[in-house]
Design an enzyme around this catalytic site. Structure first.
Site, PDB file in Angstrom:
ATOM      1  N   TRP A 126      25.025   2.735  -4.246  1.00 35.99           N
ATOM      2  CA  TRP A 126      25.516   3.277  -2.971  1.00 35.99           C
ATOM      3  C   TRP A 126      26.881   2.652  -2.694  1.00 35.99           C
ATOM      4  O   TRP A 126      27.032   1.426  -2.739  1.00 35.99           O
ATOM      5  CB  TRP A 126      24.514   2.901  -1.875  1.00 35.99           C
ATOM      6  N   ASP A 207      17.188  -3.573  -1.257  1.00 37.47           N
ATOM      7  CA  ASP A 207      17.629  -2.600  -0.264  1.00 37.47           C
ATOM      8  C   ASP A 207      16.550  -1.509  -0.232  1.00 37.47           C
ATOM      9  O   ASP A 207      16.311  -0.836  -1.240  1.00 37.47           O
ATOM     10  CB  ASP A 207      18.988  -2.014  -0.699  1.00 37.47           C
ATOM     11  N   LYS A 242      15.585   7.072   7.720  1.00 35.85           N
ATOM     12  CA  LYS A 242      15.083   8.280   7.055  1.00 35.85           C
ATOM     13  C   LYS A 242      13.593   8.469   7.319  1.00 35.85           C
ATOM     14  O   LYS A 242      13.165   9.558   7.678  1.00 35.85           O
ATOM     15  CB  LYS A 242      15.323   8.227   5.545  1.00 35.85           C
TER      16      LYS A 242
HETATM   17  C1  LMR Z   1      23.820   8.226   2.237  1.00 38.60           C
HETATM   18  O1  LMR Z   1      23.851   7.544   1.213  1.00 38.60           O
HETATM   19  O2  LMR Z   1      24.246   9.384   2.286  1.00 38.60           O
HETATM   20  C2  LMR Z   1      23.192   7.667   3.488  1.00 38.60           C
HETATM   21  O3  LMR Z   1      22.656   6.405   3.223  1.00 38.60           O
HETATM   22  C3  LMR Z   1      24.111   7.689   4.639  1.00 38.60           C
HETATM   23  C4  LMR Z   1      25.188   6.659   4.535  1.00 38.60           C
HETATM   24  O4  LMR Z   1      25.330   5.901   5.498  1.00 38.60           O
HETATM   25  O5  LMR Z   1      25.888   6.597   3.522  1.00 38.60           O
END
Ligand code: LMR
Length: 394
Positions: A126, A207, A242
C-alpha cells in the site's frame, strides 16, 4: 513563509478520487479507492451500525473527553476479535483515528524505542506505508511478495528474505487481503513465518485493514494468532473502516503485545505520549458504535451476517470475472482473480493501459493495475470492464 514551497504530489489513490469525481461521463466505473460497494453501487451504512447509532443517540448524555486510549470496551472487544478469547495479559490496545492513525502511532512508538531498526515492506505494498514509516524517520526496504507473472505470492523468495532478517528488522505484514495484490499467504506459510520470526528475532508488525473481507473473521487473523504464539512481542494496527463501513468516522486500534505485562505497559505509555502530542484523544463516535455492536449478541449477529454477505458478493464477482476472462480469452491466465482475497487484485498494467482504461472506457483503476472488484455494480459493468481490459491488454 510559503513563497518557496515546492508543490508536493498527492497520494495516487487520493488523487484518483478527485479525478473520478470531476469526470462528467455518466457511464464511469470506479474501481480505484478501496471502498466496498453493493450491487447498486452504494456504500451502505451497515444495519447494525444504524441501530447502534440510534441507541447511542438515545443513551449518550455527554460529549466530555473519554481519555487518551479511547473507548475501553472497544479496545477490549477488538483485542478479542484479533487475538481470540484466551489470555491477553501481555496485550495493550489503544483506540486510534483509523487504521492509518494506528499505523502512525505504532511507527512513532517503535521509532522511539528502536530508532536504528529498518522497516521491511512487501513488494508491492500500500503506497501510504512509505510516508508513514519515513515520517517516523525509519529507513525502509522491501522483501519479495508478489510473483508478477503468476500473481501468486512468491513464497520461496519471501521465506528466503525473511530468513535473513534479524532483531533490528521490523517486518510489516498484511494480516489478510493483501493491498494492492490480493494474493494471500496460506496457513502453512504463516506457520513457517512464525517459526522464522522466533528463530531470527525480527519484529512482526501487522497491518490489519480487512478482517472479515477474506475468508472469515477468524480465518483472516490466523496470520496474527499463529505468529503471536511463537514470538515474544509484536504490534497490530487494525481498522474498522471496511468491515464496519465506518470509513469517515476514523475507527482504528493500535495493539501492542509485549514480552511481559510490564513491558507492554511501558511500550503503551510511549505510544500514548505520541498520541498526546499529535491528536491527543481519538474521536469517539465510531468506536463507541463498534464497542456496542461487538458487545451486544443481537447487533453482533446482524453485523456478522451483513459482513458475510459483503464477502460473498466479492467472492462471487471474483469467480464471475475469472470465468468470463477464461471463456473470452481461451486461457487460464486470469484464474488467479478467483484465488485472490479482499477487494483488490493487482493485474499488473502499465501506465498506458491504465490511462486507456480511464480515457477510452471511463474505467478507473489505481496505477499499476490495482482493481477494486467491489466497484463493479452488475453484470453489465463486469462485461464492459472485460471488453475494455481485453482491448488494452491483448
Ligand atoms: C485503499 O487502499 O484504497 C484504501 O485503503 C483507502 C486509502 O486510504 O488508501
Amino acid at each position: 513563509m510559503f513563497q518557496n514551497v515546492e508543490p508536493t504530489p498527492l497520494d495516487p489513490i487520493i488523487r484518483l478520487i478527485s479525478i473520478f469525481k470531476a469526470d462528467k461521463r455518466d457511464n464511469k466505473i470506479d474501481m480505484g479507492v478501496g471502498v466496498f460497494r453493493d450491487s447498486d453501487g452504494n456504500t451502505p451504512i451497515m444495519a447494525a451500525v444504524k441501530q447502534a447509532e440510534q441507541q447511542l443517540h438515545n443513551q449518550q448524555t455527554t460529549k466530555t473527553y473519554v481519555g487518551l486510549s479511547g473507548d475501553e470496551s472497544f479496545n477490549q472487544q477488538i483485542t478479542r476479535m484479533v487475538f481470540g478469547d484466551g489470555e491477553n495479559r501481555r496485550i495493550r490496545a489503544v483506540q486510534a483515528p483509523g487504521g492509518c492513525g494506528a499505523l502512525r502511532v505504532l511507527s512513532e512508538m517503535l521509532a522511539k524505542v528502536s530508532p536504528d531498526s529498518k522497516v521491511w515492506l512487501t513488494d508491492p505494498t500500500w503506497g501510504n506505508h512509505y510516508p508513514i514509516f519515513h515520517g517516523s524517520r525509519f529507513e525502509t526496504a522491501t522483501y519479495p511478495y508478489l510473483n508478477r507473472t503468476t500473481k501468486a505470492v512468491a513464497v520461496d523468495d519471501l521465506l528466503d528474505s525473511l530468513s535473513r532478517r534479524g532483531p533490528k528488522d521490523i517486518v510489516v505484514f498484511h494480516g489478510c487481503c493483501h493491498n494492492p495484490s490480493g494474493a494471500e499467504l496460506q496457513p502453512e506459510h504463516w506457520n513457517e513465518i512464525a517459526k522464522l520470526a522466533a528463530k531470527t528475532g525480527f519484529f512482526p508488525f501487522f497491518d490489519l485493514a480487512y478482517q472479515g473481507f477474506g475468508d472469515s473473521l477468524e480465518q483472516d487473523v490466523y496470520s496474527i494468532r499463529t505468529v503471536a504464539q511463537e514470538v515474544e512481542s509484536l504490534v497490530v494496527a487494525s481498522s474498522c473502516s471496511k468491515n464496519f463501513g465506518l470509513y469517515r468516522d476514523r475507527v482504528g486500534c493500535a495493539m501492542i503485545m509485549g514480552e511481559t505485562s510490564e513491558s507492554a505497559d511501558s511500550a503503551c505509555a510511549q505510544l500514548l505520549s505520541t498520541a498526546r502530542s499529535s491528536y491527543s484523544m481519538p474521536p469517539d463516535h465510531g468506536a463507541a458504535i463498534v464497542g456496542m455492536i461487538l458487545g451486544d449478541q443481537q447487533l453482533r449477529k446482524i453485523w456478522e451476517q451483513q459482513l458475510s454477505d459483503m464477502r460473498a458478493r466479492i467472492l462471487g464477482l471474483r469467480n464471475q470475472m475469472s470465468n468470463k476472462l477464461r471463456a473470452r480469452t481461451g486461457h487460464n491466465r486470469w484464474d488467479f482473480i478467483a484465488d485472490h482475497r479482499g477487494m483488490f487484485s493487482l493485474l499488473v498494467l502499465n501506465d498506458e493501459q491504465v490511462n486507456r482504461l480511464r480515457d477510452d472506457y471511463a474505467i478507473y483503476v489505481v496505477a499499476g493495475g490495482r482493481i477494486n472488484i467491489a466497484g463493479l455494480r452488475d453484470e453489465e459493468e463486469m462485461d464492459r470492464f472485460i471488453d475494455a481490459f481485453i482491448d488494452v491488454t491483448e
